[in-house]
Design an enzyme around this catalytic site. Sequence first.
Site, PDB file in Angstrom:
ATOM      1  CB  VAL A 175       2.293  80.646  15.138  1.00 41.37           C
ATOM      2  CG1 VAL A 175       2.590  81.075  16.562  1.00 41.37           C
ATOM      3  CG2 VAL A 175       1.871  81.848  14.287  1.00 41.37           C
ATOM      4  N   PRO A 176       5.236  78.439  15.395  1.00 41.83           N
ATOM      5  CG  PRO A 176       7.560  78.674  15.527  1.00 41.83           C
ATOM      6  CD  PRO A 176       6.304  79.423  15.191  1.00 41.83           C
ATOM      7  CB  CYS A 177       2.723  75.857  19.270  1.00 37.81           C
ATOM      8  SG  CYS A 177       1.709  74.974  18.073  1.00 37.81           S
ATOM      9  CG  HIS A 178       6.522  72.423  15.758  1.00 40.28           C
ATOM     10  ND1 HIS A 178       5.942  73.438  15.014  1.00 40.28           N
ATOM     11  CD2 HIS A 178       7.791  72.284  15.287  1.00 40.28           C
ATOM     12  CE1 HIS A 178       6.831  73.882  14.133  1.00 40.28           C
ATOM     13  NE2 HIS A 178       7.960  73.199  14.278  1.00 40.28           N
ATOM     14  NE  ARG A 179      10.534  75.963  14.910  1.00 44.33           N
ATOM     15  CZ  ARG A 179      10.584  76.960  14.044  1.00 44.33           C
ATOM     16  NH1 ARG A 179      10.705  78.212  14.478  1.00 44.33           N
ATOM     17  NH2 ARG A 179      10.512  76.720  12.751  1.00 44.33           N
TER      18      ARG A 179
END
Length: 167
Positions: free
Chosen positions: A131-135
């Site tokens: 779940v790409p919260c780094h984006r």
Amino acid sequence: MTSTRQHTVVDSPYGALTLVAADGVLSGLYMTGQRHRPDEESFGERVAAAEEPFPEVVRQLTAYFAGELTEFSVPVRLEGTAFQRSVWEQLVRIPYGQTWSYGRLAAELGKPGASRAVGLANGKNPVGIIVPCHRVIGASGSMTGYGGGIERKVRLLEFESRGAGAR
């Protein structure tokens, strides 16, 4: 209602990753030293990465880190408030190799004034990378907060931008 929890630890280019499953579904992916990382005692029994449900998660993470996978398909169980879950569910819509600002994420949720609340929910994402919260970045393009640390965030975004550019 209590769920059966298990966990395993796998290596990655970004350090050890702790994978946690609740009732056989991935519910946590935590990095070493991650902010908002739950206590180890809450992870349940430690099992081998070869035990269900972890083999498919490990296979997809390995393919992702090899630059062969840009979208995960493993089921996840996101445990949090309704608002947090709505933020986390929106994160998977951010395309590989791209970033959105906290403001855009708030607008996509239909809550344009909630970028601060979106940032707080983003920081508590229990299933990092998949779940790409780094984006999610600051409106100015700044690398604001990341539970796994700013250095890891920058490295993940650089990794994805190289892969996205090659496609």
